[in-house]
Design a protein around this motif. Structure first.
Motif, mmCIF file in Angstrom:
data_model
loop_
_atom_site.group_PDB
_atom_site.id
_atom_site.type_symbol
_atom_site.label_atom_id
_atom_site.label_comp_id
_atom_site.label_asym_id
_atom_site.label_seq_id
_atom_site.Cartn_x
_atom_site.Cartn_y
_atom_site.Cartn_z
ATOM 1 N N ARG A 1 42.062 43.195 41.554
ATOM 2 C CA ARG A 1 42.712 43.516 40.486
ATOM 3 C C ARG A 1 44.112 42.613 40.537
ATOM 4 N NH1 ARG A 1 45.963 48.061 38.665
ATOM 5 N NH2 ARG A 1 45.973 47.944 36.295
ATOM 6 N N ARG A 2 44.762 42.776 41.747
ATOM 7 C CA ARG A 2 46.083 42.020 42.010
ATOM 8 C C ARG A 2 46.004 40.608 41.628
ATOM 9 N NH1 ARG A 2 46.802 43.953 47.351
ATOM 10 N NH2 ARG A 2 46.738 46.489 46.934
ATOM 11 N N ASN A 3 44.879 39.763 41.604
ATOM 12 C CA ASN A 3 44.679 38.601 41.478
ATOM 13 C C ASN A 3 44.000 38.235 40.318
ATOM 14 O OD1 ASN A 3 45.838 37.913 44.168
ATOM 15 N ND2 ASN A 3 43.632 38.165 45.202
ATOM 16 N N GLN A 4 44.078 39.187 39.337
ATOM 17 C CA GLN A 4 43.341 38.749 38.114
ATOM 18 C C GLN A 4 44.433 38.697 36.786
ATOM 19 O OE1 GLN A 4 40.681 42.077 37.249
ATOM 20 N NE2 GLN A 4 39.424 41.656 39.297
ATOM 21 N N ASN A 5 44.092 37.884 36.015
ATOM 22 C CA ASN A 5 44.836 37.577 34.784
ATOM 23 C C ASN A 5 44.547 38.767 33.562
ATOM 24 O OD1 ASN A 5 42.533 36.612 33.526
ATOM 25 N ND2 ASN A 5 43.326 34.368 33.924
ATOM 26 N N HIS A 6 44.936 38.658 32.380
ATOM 27 C CA HIS A 6 44.834 39.515 31.662
ATOM 28 C C HIS A 6 43.285 39.485 30.940
ATOM 29 C CE1 HIS A 6 45.617 35.756 29.577
ATOM 30 N NE2 HIS A 6 45.092 36.195 28.478
ATOM 31 N N ILE A 7 42.461 38.706 31.076
ATOM 32 C CA ILE A 7 41.012 38.401 30.846
ATOM 33 C C ILE A 7 40.254 38.564 32.057
ATOM 34 C CG2 ILE A 7 41.296 37.414 28.598
ATOM 35 C CD1 ILE A 7 40.614 34.692 30.118
ATOM 36 N N LYS A 8 40.555 39.095 33.143
ATOM 37 C CA LYS A 8 39.872 39.419 34.215
ATOM 38 C C LYS A 8 39.385 38.121 35.208
ATOM 39 C CE LYS A 8 39.298 44.317 33.448
ATOM 40 N NZ LYS A 8 40.444 44.438 33.604
ATOM 41 N N GLY A 9 39.973 36.905 34.912
ATOM 42 C CA GLY A 9 39.694 35.914 35.725
ATOM 43 C C GLY A 9 40.905 35.657 36.949
ATOM 44 N N LEU A 10 40.501 34.860 37.512
ATOM 45 C CA LEU A 10 41.543 34.787 38.920
ATOM 46 C C LEU A 10 42.885 34.133 38.261
ATOM 47 C CD1 LEU A 10 39.477 33.727 41.906
ATOM 48 C CD2 LEU A 10 40.764 35.884 41.596
ATOM 49 N N HIS A 11 43.903 34.609 38.457
ATOM 50 C CA HIS A 11 45.307 33.974 37.892
ATOM 51 C C HIS A 11 45.365 32.710 38.248
ATOM 52 C CE1 HIS A 11 49.395 34.148 36.549
ATOM 53 N NE2 HIS A 11 48.952 35.460 35.968
ATOM 54 N N ALA A 12 45.999 31.791 37.445
ATOM 55 C CA ALA A 12 46.324 30.554 37.682
ATOM 56 C C ALA A 12 47.255 30.380 38.823
ATOM 57 C CB ALA A 12 46.640 29.627 36.485
ATOM 58 N N CYS A 13 48.274 31.094 38.694
ATOM 59 C CA CYS A 13 49.419 30.994 39.766
ATOM 60 C C CYS A 13 48.903 31.432 41.183
ATOM 61 C CB CYS A 13 50.888 31.534 39.272
ATOM 62 S SG CYS A 13 51.504 30.858 37.789
ATOM 63 N N GLY A 14 48.008 32.190 41.107
ATOM 64 C CA GLY A 14 47.502 32.742 42.317
ATOM 65 C C GLY A 14 46.712 31.704 43.193
ATOM 66 N N LEU A 15 46.085 31.018 42.357
ATOM 67 C CA LEU A 15 45.126 29.742 42.767
ATOM 68 C C LEU A 15 45.984 28.794 43.311
ATOM 69 C CD1 LEU A 15 42.412 30.007 39.981
ATOM 70 C CD2 LEU A 15 41.986 30.289 42.499
ATOM 71 N N ALA A 16 46.988 28.580 42.384
ATOM 72 C CA ALA A 16 47.938 27.472 42.913
ATOM 73 C C ALA A 16 48.706 28.056 44.309
ATOM 74 C CB ALA A 16 49.129 27.262 41.739
ATOM 75 N N THR A 17 49.101 29.187 44.541
ATOM 76 C CA THR A 17 49.630 29.655 45.650
ATOM 77 C C THR A 17 48.606 29.617 46.880
ATOM 78 O OG1 THR A 17 51.132 30.904 44.332
ATOM 79 C CG2 THR A 17 50.769 31.486 46.724
ATOM 80 N N LEU A 18 47.407 29.806 46.549
ATOM 81 C CA LEU A 18 46.391 29.712 47.773
ATOM 82 C C LEU A 18 46.314 28.289 47.976
ATOM 83 C CD1 LEU A 18 43.709 30.616 49.082
ATOM 84 C CD2 LEU A 18 42.738 29.729 47.149
ATOM 85 N N CYS A 19 46.342 27.405 47.147
ATOM 86 C CA CYS A 19 46.162 25.757 47.587
ATOM 87 C C CYS A 19 47.497 25.246 48.487
ATOM 88 C CB CYS A 19 46.112 24.931 46.353
ATOM 89 S SG CYS A 19 44.246 25.116 45.591
#
Length: 168
Positions: free
Chosen positions: A55-73
């Motif tokens: 849940r913490r990594n999801q955006n408002h439409i229940k997809g992975l949050h863009a900023c979380g993916l950027a941070t991961l990289c």
């Protein structure tokens, strides 16, 4: 910094020390802690990190949050650079980050980044001619169904510590 390299080296051969490394980094980098990024493999050649579909990594439409993916990289790339180059020898600072999103993440995702001793030797050769080098790396992120979720291009400034100026 030497402690980090020591811990990473232990994690290369021990699942327990890999577990310890993850816990230490969750505490040492509190901004990343809620994401629960998990280093699943680290070697002299590569690092693989998982971002869980929680849940913490999801955006408002229940997809992975863009900023979380950027941070991961950024996290995967920076960790492997420090692993191979040595955090005690080099200052590594992200200059810029460019993301291209391809597919909505609806499950755990993994980023796999390869940077090895040959790459480090190239950086060292460039640093003989210049105080700092800029290197751009591409990191693809895939979900568990092997869909390409996004690609990051991360540009780093790499500089030997003795060339760092902190005052004008």
């Amino acid at each position: 910094m030497k402690q980090l390299n020591s811990l990473i080296n232990k994690a290369k051969t021990s699942s327990f020390n890999l577990w310890v490394l993850n816990r230490v980094l969750w505490r040492a980098i509190p901004f990343n802690s809620p994401h629960r990024f998990e280093i699943t493999r680290v070697t002299d050649e590569e690092v693989m990190i998982k971002m869980p579909y929680i849940r913490r990594n999801q955006n408002h439409i229940k997809g992975l949050h863009a900023c979380g993916l950027a941070t991961l990289c950024e996290y995967a790339c920076g960790l492997q650079l420090m692993n191979v180059l040595g955090a005690a020898n080099y200052r590594i600072i992200m200059k810029d980050l460019h993301m291209e999103y391809q597919f909505q993440g609806k499950s755990d995702v993994n980023v796999h980044f390869i940077f090895n001793n040959e790459d480090a030797e190239q950086v060292n050769n460039e640093l003989k001619l210049s105080d700092a080098v800029f290197k751009t790396f591409e990191l693809p992120v895939y979900d568990i169904q092997n869909n390409l979720i996004c690609k990051a291009r991360v540009n780093w400034q790499i500089k030997k510590w003795d060339k760092v100026k902190t005052k004008v």
